[in-house]
Each structure stands twice: as C-alpha cells, then as structure tokens.
Scaffold this active site. Sequence first.
Site, short mmCIF file in Angstrom:
data_model
loop_
_atom_site.label_atom_id
_atom_site.label_comp_id
_atom_site.label_asym_id
_atom_site.label_seq_id
_atom_site.Cartn_x
_atom_site.Cartn_y
_atom_site.Cartn_z
N LYS A 24 7.67 17.52 13.38
CA LYS A 24 7.16 18.86 13.68
C LYS A 24 7.62 19.32 15.06
CE LYS A 24 3.10 19.77 12.25
NZ LYS A 24 1.72 19.31 12.12
N ARG A 94 -1.71 19.37 17.15
CA ARG A 94 -1.38 18.86 15.81
C ARG A 94 -0.61 17.56 15.88
NH1 ARG A 94 -0.68 23.66 12.00
NH2 ARG A 94 -1.16 25.44 13.30
N GLY A 103 -1.55 16.14 5.66
CA GLY A 103 -3.00 15.97 5.52
C GLY A 103 -3.53 14.61 5.91
N MET A 105 -3.33 13.07 8.95
CA MET A 105 -3.86 12.95 10.31
C MET A 105 -4.58 14.25 10.71
SD MET A 105 -0.83 10.88 12.17
CE MET A 105 0.50 11.72 11.42
N ARG A 338 9.68 22.42 7.98
CA ARG A 338 10.05 21.04 7.67
C ARG A 338 10.69 21.02 6.28
NH1 ARG A 338 3.80 19.10 7.09
NH2 ARG A 338 3.29 20.35 5.29
N HIS A 456 1.41 -11.46 -13.82
CA HIS A 456 1.89 -11.30 -15.19
C HIS A 456 1.74 -9.85 -15.66
CE1 HIS A 456 1.45 -11.40 -19.60
NE2 HIS A 456 2.48 -12.23 -19.50
N SER A 765 20.99 -16.16 -8.54
CA SER A 765 20.17 -14.96 -8.65
C SER A 765 18.88 -15.24 -7.88
CB SER A 765 19.87 -14.66 -10.11
OG SER A 765 19.06 -13.53 -10.18
N CYS A 832 16.81 -10.92 -8.96
CA CYS A 832 16.09 -10.52 -10.17
C CYS A 832 14.57 -10.55 -9.97
CB CYS A 832 16.50 -11.39 -11.36
SG CYS A 832 16.07 -13.11 -11.15
N TYR A 852 24.82 -7.46 -7.37
CA TYR A 852 23.97 -6.60 -8.21
C TYR A 852 22.49 -6.82 -7.90
CZ TYR A 852 22.95 -10.73 -11.04
OH TYR A 852 22.53 -11.97 -11.45
C1 PEP Z 1 11.12 -14.71 -9.47
O1 PEP Z 1 10.47 -15.71 -9.20
O2 PEP Z 1 11.45 -13.85 -8.64
C2 PEP Z 1 11.53 -14.45 -10.86
C3 PEP Z 1 12.31 -13.43 -11.15
O3 PEP Z 1 11.02 -15.25 -11.83
P1 PEP Z 1 9.53 -15.14 -12.40
O4 PEP Z 1 8.94 -13.88 -11.92
O5 PEP Z 1 9.68 -15.19 -13.87
O6 PEP Z 1 8.90 -16.36 -11.83
#
Ligand code: PEP
Length: 876
Positions: A24, A94, A103, A105, A338, A456, A765, A832, A852
């Site tokens: 701002k 402000r 909104g 602060m 802004r 999970h 990975s 992953c 990746y």
């Molecule tokens: C991990 O541990 O990051 C993973 C991808 O395997 P999982 O979540 O199945 O343990």
Amino acid sequence: MDNKKYVYLFSEGNATMKNLLGGKGANLAEMSILGIPVPQGFIVTTEVCNKYYEDGKVIAEKIIKEIHENIAKLEKITGKEFGSTTNPLLVSVRSGARVSMPGMMDTVLNLGLNDEAVEAMSKLTNNPRFAYDSYRRFIQMFSDVVMGIEKRLFENIIDELKEEKGVKVDTDLTGEDLKELVKRFKALYKKEKGEEFLADPKQQLIESITAVFRSWDNPRAIVYRRLNDIPGEWGTAVSVQEMVFGNKGETSGTGVVFSRDPSTGENVVYGEYLMNAQGEDVVAGIRTPLPISKLEEQNPVIYKEFTDIIDTLEKHYKDMQDMEMTIEEGKLYFLQTRNGKRTAQAALKIAVDLVEDGTLTKEEAILKVEPRQLDSLLHPAFDVEDLKNSKVIGKGLPASPGAACGTIAFTAEEAKERAEKGENVVLVRLETSPEDIEGMIAAKGILTVRGGMTSHAAVVARGMGTCCVAGCGELKVSEVNRTLEVDGKVYTADDFISIDGSTGNIYGVAVKTVTPEISGHFAKFMGWADEIRKLKVRTNADTPKDTKQAVEFGAEGIGLCRTEHMFFAEDRIKAVREMIVAKNVEERRRALDKILPMQKEDFIGIYEALEGMPATIRFLDPPLHEFLPHSDEDIASLAKDMGIGFEELKATVESLHEFNPMMGHRGCRLAVSYPEIAEMQTRAVIEAAIAVKENKGYDIIPEIMIPLVGDVKELKYVKDIVVRTAEAVMKEKGVKLEYKVGTMIEIPRACIIADEIAKEAEFFSFGTNDLTQMAFGFSRDDAAKFLVDYYENKIYEQDPFAKLDQKGVGELIKLAVQKGREGRPNIKLGICGEHGGDPSSVEFCHNIGLDYVSCSPFRVPLARLAAAQAQVKNRR
Ligand code: PEP
Ligand code: MG
C-alpha cells in the site's frame, strides 16, 4: 548507533520499495510520482514492525521521534496542524504488508480529533453534522481497534439513540444527535477503561500504529499467512495519510473500484460508490452503494477524470487494479491502488487478454495467476449467497479442496450403501484407514477428527479429487451412537453438514454447491505454462480412472502408483489375508498366485490410460497387519470364511501387532522377509507391460520403485529378486523389455548415503511425507494435533507436511541429489510426497534441478503452473 531511516514521506518512496514500505505504502508513493491526486502522508516501515516484536512489543523512542518529525513535515505539506483549534490535521492509519492481506489487520480513520479539533472542524466546514459524525466514528474505531472495547457496545448505543429519536438510518441523525452520541461514547470509554478518552493526537497516533503492528499477529492474520505462504518475518508497514472526507455532504462520496470485473475478468470498470459516506459504510453494508456506472450520470466530469486515472494505473502496473477513491466536495482523490484479488476464471481471462493486447509477455502473464486458485476451477464450490447465511461450527485442516454437502455417514459401509440409493453423504470418521476406501469413493466429502495433511484420508481424498477436512479435534464422534457433537449441538445421520476442503470450515447446515465451468482461457493459459516450464509433472495415481483423469489434466506419466491400494479392493482382500496368515512359503505362494492376475489387470489398465507415458510402480509399503480385521467379530467372520479357527487367526493378528507401525515391518522390509511378494509384483508389472506392448503397441518402460530403503544392501537384496524375476518372465514370454529399478528416498539415512544407493538405483523419488516425518520425528498422522500450538507460539509457521521444510528436509534432499549424482551421473530424480503439489515446494524442486514432480491428479494443473512460474522467476 542505528542510523537507519524508519519513516518515509510518500515523496521519498516508489513502487519498487514494497518490501520496506508494504504494497500500500509503495503504491501511494508511486501514485504521487505519477501525478495522481493522492492525499499526502508518510509510511512507517516493515522494519519497525519487526523491531517492535524484537524489542518486546514496544516502538523504540528513536522511532517515535522520527514519527513526530514526519508529523511536522506533513503539517507543513498540508498547511494543517495536529490538534489545531482552527485547522486540524486528521489522518488515517492503515496496515500494509508486502502483499495485501485484505481485512486481516487493523485500520483507524479520522485520527486527530478531540473535543477542540471537532469544534474547529465544525466551524471550518460549517457542517457540525459532518464533524461530529467523524468524531463518533473515530472514538468507535479507536476504542475497538486500539483499546479492545467491543464494537457491539457502541452499536448498541447507536441503536438506543435511533430509537429515542424515532429514526431508522444513521444518516437521519442530526448534528445535535451525533454530539450526544459522542458524549455517550466517551462515557462508555471511561466506564470500560477507567480514564478519559485519549485526547492528544500524537499519542493517539503512536497508540494506533502500535495497534496495527499488534494486529500483524492476530489469529486471523496468522491463519491467512499460513494459507497464503506469507512469512511472519515480512512484517507490516503502516501508512499515515491525510484524511479526505467522503462524508462532507452531497458533493462528497467514496467508492471501491476495480479496473476490470473481478468475478469474470471482463474489461469494464467495476465497482460501487456512495455519496456522503466514508469507506466503512460501503464495506459494512449499512447503506446500499450504487454501481459505478451511475457516477457517469451524476457527475460526468469527475467520472471522466476518474476513468482516465484508472486507465493510467492499469497501464502502469500492467494488471487489473483495485482502487479506493474519495470525492471531497467535488474533488477526486485516490487513496489506494493494488493488483486486485480476482476469481480463478477472472485471473485466467485477464492474463490471456493482457497478453493478447500486447501488455504482457506470456512469461509475465504466467505470474499473474495464483497456482492454488486453479483448485477452484476443478472442484465444486459453495454458492456464495447461501454461504453468507451459514454458520461455521468447526474448523479442521483444508486437506483436499472443494465443497461438499450431505447427510452424515458414520462408517464407510454406510456411506457406500446410502450413496448407492442416491443419497449425498459426508463420511465422518475419527480417522480413515485403507479399508474405508469404498466409502470414501462413494462420499461427497470426508471429515475426520484425527490426522494431518499426509494422513490416509488426506492423501486418498486428494487423489480422488474429493473434498476433505481432516484433523478437526473439536468434533466428538461416536460411531456406536452414530452421533457427531460439535459447537454444543448433536448431529445424527439424518442431519446435513457441509464442509469446505479449501478453508477447513465445517457448517452445520446444507449449503448449496455449484460446479465451476472451465473456459477456453484455461487451455490456452496452461499451454503457455507448458511451453515455459522445464520441470516435468507426473501424477500419483493407483487406478486407471485416476490415471485417465490426471492425463486429462496434463500429467506426463505416473510418479507414484501405490500398489497397496490394489490389495485393499473388496474382491481381493480375502486372497491378501490368506497370504498374510500363510504358515509357509508354499501357502503364501498359493495365495499370491490368486492376487497376480488381478494385479496384472490393474497395471494393464493403468498402462493403457498412460498411452505409453512412463509409470513408476511402487512395491507394497504398509505393514501387513493393516490388511487384517481387528475386532473379535470381524476376526470370527474372516476365520469362518477362511476355514481356520478363531483363536488361530486372532493369534496371527496379535503377533502382527506393532507398537510403532510407521517404523515397523513395512516398505522394502516386507520384501526382505517375504521375497515372494516382490516376485509376484515384478511378474505382474512385466507381464502387463508385455501385454500392453503386444495388444496396444505402447512401449511402456516400467519403473519399479522400492520403498523405505535405508541401506544399499537392502535395496540390492530386493533389486536382485526383481531382476531375477523380470528376466525369467521375459525369457518365458520371449520378449525383451526395458525396465528400470529405483528407490524412494524417504529415510534420512538414505540421503546421507545416497552415493552408495545410487550405484544400485536408476532413479530416486523423494518420499517427502516419510522424510518429513522422520526428519522432524513428527508422526504424520498425529502432528496436526500439536502443530496448532507451534503456530500459536510462532515456533513453526507452516505445516511441514504440506509445505516442504526447505531448511531441514530440503537440505537432506539437496545432499541426496548431490550424492546421488556422484554415484550415478545420469540418475533420474523426482519427488512423489504430497509436496509435489505445493507451489513453493515445486519451486524448490525446480531450483535444485529435479527432473519431475508427481502429485495427485487434481493438483497436476497447479503443479504445471507452479513449475512454469519457477522457471520464469529463477531460470535454471
Ligand atoms: C512419502 O512417504 O512421501 C510417500 C510418497 O509415500 P507414502 O505417502 O505412501 O508413505
Ligand atoms: Mg512413504
């Protein structure tokens, strides 16, 4: 001696100084440079905010002195004086962080008024009503924001007075009435604080600046920062600006305007204004504002000046602007500009339009859309109007985005049964486990009491694109009574609840949901992201359906197929259980022979959905006891099915019990104990690839991934089983096929000895869910419970299971990347864990040179955009 400058006049700043002056403040300075009519003022920097906290929540004397010096300068610029009995200076105070936090602060307006100044204002303007209206607003705001006196108490007094005077709206109160109101407000202040209202404008100012700094750490600001990845160390600046008045009569007014429509992105000036009002009246909805187009009819001269400035600002900032303006007795002022917040649809349209009209390059446009916003395009959302009337009854973690509404199902079976009859249900559980999968698929949404962002429920829901709120500890769920108790009310299976997986909010009523439409702008914009990005994006998918979905969203292969999810399917769980309770290798092999064709079918489906793109298949990971029933009733029923004794099966279940299953007999440790499982899985992977090659012509190069490796010998042991089996299968079939064997890096020790591991692994990975769990020693399923205390005490600002902890876990990854390349220079590297779908974590992965990221299907577009942004921001 600290010679730092802590306070800047608007004329001393510019737009590049956002980090120091806040968004701002920097924009106010920039507007002054552009010659736009801006009431003048000064900015107390973000460094003062940080220093305020470092110094134990006080503003240092030296800085107070500097503020006073700047008041004197402002008095000179404006020709007005703080507390003057003839021409008093009034200011607004402000907040303004580096990025806007609307909104979150506090703000104080009309500061500088006291009993003398109000009289001066009254005389000066010949408008006592205006003067006392400003004064009562100031007392109200200052008392609330600075002194913590409840706003409601003031509202009550206004209502009482209106009733006494027999008027309906505030504007019908006369100058005399407002004078009376001021008297009553001050009496309330004295009653609450035990002292007179603070009359000295300089003190009012220091107190208000302090209050703004304090508000940097209010609970809603902390939550907003966590949701939007804003570090606490940025701090907020405070701008102090001469007041101009929209409430000086019918030639004055105030408005909030966007240079384009923030809902649709259409290129039309959009906004609302109110004559004879201050900004808060527009926001508070006390009076109904007029559409900005009306101003053109009411005052064409001002409207022209106003639209010219909007044009200038949009061209200057090359983005849609959100502006506040005030007209004071016919003169126009801009109080703020802004880059405007906008819906995802609008963001895409504006970005595409600005490229097509030549304002932005594609690279610049890519940065204009928040990756997380794309979520709202892919999932249902709540109807905005309906939501306004719905009370939040609880809050959990925003584990999987979207909105869901339905009656409550307390078990997975119930969810499945009722959904089959056409009912919309929300599955409410203490926590979910793999055996709940079918109920989770059937439910519109999933709500759990326990579990974090990588629990999970969270992982599975994200995978399916189902809305999920996890870890809501304030819920009391009784599966026996089939009740949910929250916010003092008991809900049963007949009651509706609604959950918002993007905010974590829970509503105790049915809230209407709407399905978003994906426009052509989406494909065009995402195409640009793909042209730009270097990082590939794969998906975590375990079924052909999820894989197809991910491919539609642009996934370039599978980065993680968790094969255990296939073991849990209802039609094969019996064979899996037979395998587990087998007393010897032969019995186990017999059971595995039953599972093999099913698993092979799964892989064929997945390979076909991938149409030749790569697939990383991870071998069985969870401990075996997860597949067995636990209650006596369930054990008895299974024993009967399997033709074995109850006691025998119960003993097996008990023998498999582990004190700490997350660190127990799981991952590659299973294959070390039961090589037959790895043999069966290898056979299924290779046979399926051969079948797809022969039937569909796709050359799949399966990547077999061994989980939870902590030592190279462990990997080598399992790898030998894989290679032996794969070679045997290929020989049997008379087909040669390329395949790779690699490992997950998810144990800290594996990072440290990654050079050795890389000798045996063709790819790594990073399993950052487990890596985070083991690096912090935080259970991924339990941490949500106590992490809230960590946020409150500013020990951690972010959930490390959602946003990669670059300082610790990130260093482990970097070490593994470096050592991995030492061991095998062309090693393929990916991630992953759930972080593969988090924007700042994707940027980290780009920066350290991974090949990746892999994330759940519905996060693939987000990851594609985040990867393109990383490329634009930090060219590798
Ligand atoms: C991990 O541990 O990051 C993973 C991808 O395997 P999982 O979540 O199945 O343990
Ligand atoms: Mg893991």
